[in-house]
Design an enzyme around this catalytic site. Structure first.
Site, PDB file in Angstrom:
ATOM      1  N   ARG A   7      -6.357   8.901 -16.297  1.00 16.74           N
ATOM      2  CA  ARG A   7      -7.438   9.458 -15.459  1.00 16.74           C
ATOM      3  C   ARG A   7      -7.365  10.977 -15.436  1.00 16.74           C
ATOM      4  NH1 ARG A   7      -5.825   5.921 -10.460  1.00 16.74           N
ATOM      5  NH2 ARG A   7      -5.499   4.042 -11.668  1.00 16.74           N
ATOM      6  N   ASN A  20       1.143  -9.614  -3.953  1.00 14.80           N
ATOM      7  CA  ASN A  20       0.271  -8.572  -4.495  1.00 14.80           C
ATOM      8  C   ASN A  20      -0.540  -9.230  -5.586  1.00 14.80           C
ATOM      9  OD1 ASN A  20      -0.952  -6.408  -5.673  1.00 14.80           O
ATOM     10  ND2 ASN A  20       0.911  -5.186  -5.927  1.00 14.80           N
ATOM     11  N   GLU A  76       6.916  -0.666  -1.949  1.00 16.04           N
ATOM     12  CA  GLU A  76       5.736  -1.091  -1.194  1.00 16.04           C
ATOM     13  C   GLU A  76       5.921  -2.502  -0.638  1.00 16.04           C
ATOM     14  OE1 GLU A  76       2.044   0.804  -3.461  1.00 16.04           O
ATOM     15  OE2 GLU A  76       3.807   0.547  -4.716  1.00 16.04           O
ATOM     16  N   ARG A  95      -0.921  -7.266  -0.037  1.00 11.09           N
ATOM     17  CA  ARG A  95      -1.361  -5.913  -0.348  1.00 11.09           C
ATOM     18  C   ARG A  95      -2.877  -5.968  -0.526  1.00 11.09           C
ATOM     19  NH1 ARG A  95      -1.758  -2.679  -5.903  1.00 11.09           N
ATOM     20  NH2 ARG A  95      -2.319  -0.693  -4.960  1.00 11.09           N
ATOM     21  N   HIS A 132      -2.642   4.521  -2.491  1.00  6.24           N
ATOM     22  CA  HIS A 132      -1.163   4.546  -2.527  1.00  6.24           C
ATOM     23  C   HIS A 132      -0.574   4.768  -1.127  1.00  6.24           C
ATOM     24  CE1 HIS A 132      -1.166   6.202  -6.953  1.00  6.24           C
ATOM     25  NE2 HIS A 132      -1.064   4.892  -6.964  1.00  6.24           N
TER      26      HIS A 132
END
Ligand code: AMP
Length: 404
Positions: free
Chosen positions: A241, A7, A385, A91, A180
């Site tokens: 956010r 990643n 993940e 990823r 995601h």
């Protein structure tokens, strides 16, 4: 088969070496501060204490070279020779509309990932740097790209299109992509295994609540709705956010305060969410501490966070005509039992009944936290993940070997 999962971020490379199909982690590590004055690599191998290496690393190519050296180090490594690595899984955040599943890396894929750098400027260029470095350092090893957006490509046009002039979709590809995806897919699959039911028979809502938060409706194993949109700014309240917002708020503030588009973008992405409302922190643990100390704004930020999440759960149950399982994952979802309890409160009309004691006992582990009589099963499933990337890479690399 040994699968290396990478990643690669703007200044970091996270990696795990798996033995598949046993799903055993042989080694893992994190290289940070690439391109800065002093880069640091934290590496650990099963049964060995952590190794820390500080050295100047200028770019991802050099960084991956160091990672491969450590992985084959006689004392700290997990392989005798780098040749033992059978495949690499990467990823990749944005695969646009082209990639609906994980795929072997080829020239076409590289050019799509490059094309989508414009829409994912914080991720795709660095994901690409990791792929290109691996192609040079391990030229004969198959590379697989696992996209965050791929799982959401099953969403129908009436759910992924915004009600703005159609031209903007045709010309500029403005639509909901969702993010995601690897996490939502992993926890949905895992929940079905825990419940002992095929995912294809279930209507599931997955809540990925970390620093970034998103929620997905998964019907029959396919994503049918997700809260992040054209960018990861839409949807739930997050650490920094705003999530959903009347777009007119942005124009109003820009006009009133003379803000540029990039200043407004910065406010909505970096200064809003839990941080913006509480003025305490973007970190849920800090918000809880402040709330417990009597800070009313920390309390308010939590209430806004919970309310938005609840609203989405109701909406997604409507989209799927019912709900069989609700899943919590990522830092907040896995660890914050009070958030799970608050969000599930007053949802008995939907068939959600949380068992308070079971819920309170669970932190960061797989568990069913609903009552035995709850029509909707509520689960905590820690996301993984990396494992999902390793599984996809294994399947694709195995297929390639068998096809040869
Ligand atoms: P992630 O992005 O998945 O690493 O999640 C980060 C978020 O999880 C941050 O807001 C953390 O404060 C939150 N988090 C981690 N541990 C806990 C905990 N024990 N209780 C509440 N929030 C937590």
């Amino acid at each position: 088969m040994k699968i290396l999962v990478i990643n690669s971020g703007s200044s970091s490379i996270k990696y795990q070496l798996f033995s598949m199909p046993q799903e055993k982690i042989l080694a893992r590590g994190l290289l940070e501060r690439i391109g800065l004055s002093c880069s640091v690599l934290h590496h650990s191998r099963e049964g060995n204490s952590e190794l820390e290496i500080s050295k100047q690393i200028r770019n991802h190519h050099q960084g991956l070279k160091v990672v491969l050296e450590v992985l084959s180090h006689p004392e700290y490594g997990a392989v005798e020779d780098i040749d033992e690595i059978d495949a690499v899984g990467h990823r990749v955040v944005h695969g646009g509309e082209k990639y609906t599943a994980s795929c072997l890396v080829d020239d076409d894929l590289v050019s799509t990932v490059r094309e989508f750098c414009e829409l994912a400027p914080l991720h795709n260029p660095h994901n690409l740097a990791g792929i290109e470095a691996c192609q040079k350092l391990l030229p004969s090893v198959p590379q697989v790209a696992v996209f965050d957006t791929a799982f959401h490509q099953s969403i129908a046009d009436h759910a992924y299109l915004y009600a703005i002039p159609y031209l903007y979709y045709e010309k500029y590809r403005v639509r909901r992509y969702g993010f995601h995806g690897t996490s939502h897919r992993y926890v949905a699959l895992r929940a079905a295994q825990i419940l002992g039911q095929p995912l294809t028979d279930l209507r599931v809502i997955t809540c990925h609540l970390g620093n970034g938060c998103s929620i997905t409706a998964v019907k029959g194993g396919k994503s049918v709705e997700t809260s992040m949109g054209f960018t990861p700014l839409e949807g739930l309240v997050m650490g920094t956010r705003s999530g959903d917002l009347d777009p007119a708020v942005a124009f109003y503030l820009m006009e009133k305060l003379g803000l540029s588009a990039s200043q407004m973008k910065q406010i909505l992405n970096k200064k809003s969410g839990l941080l913006g409302v509480s003025e305490v922190s973007n970190d849920m643990r800090d918000i809880w501490k402040a709330k417990e100390a009597g800070n009313p704004r920390a309390d308010l930020s939590l209430r806004i966070f919970w309310h938005r999440l609840k609203k989405y759960i109701g909406a997604y149950a409507a989209v799927m005509n019912g709900l069989d399982a609700l899943i919590f994952t990522a830092g907040i979802g896995e660890n914050d039992c009070q958030t799970r309890e608050k969000v599930c409160q007053g949802m008995d009309y939907l068939g959600i009944e949380i068992d308070k004691d079971r819920n309170a006992a669970i932190q960061g582990e797989e568990a069913v936290i609903s009552t035995d009589s709850s029509r909707v099963k509520v689960l905590v499933v820690p996301t993984n993940e990396e494992l999902m990337i390793a599984q996809d890479t294994y399947q694709i690399a195995k297929g390639k070997t068998e096809g040869q």
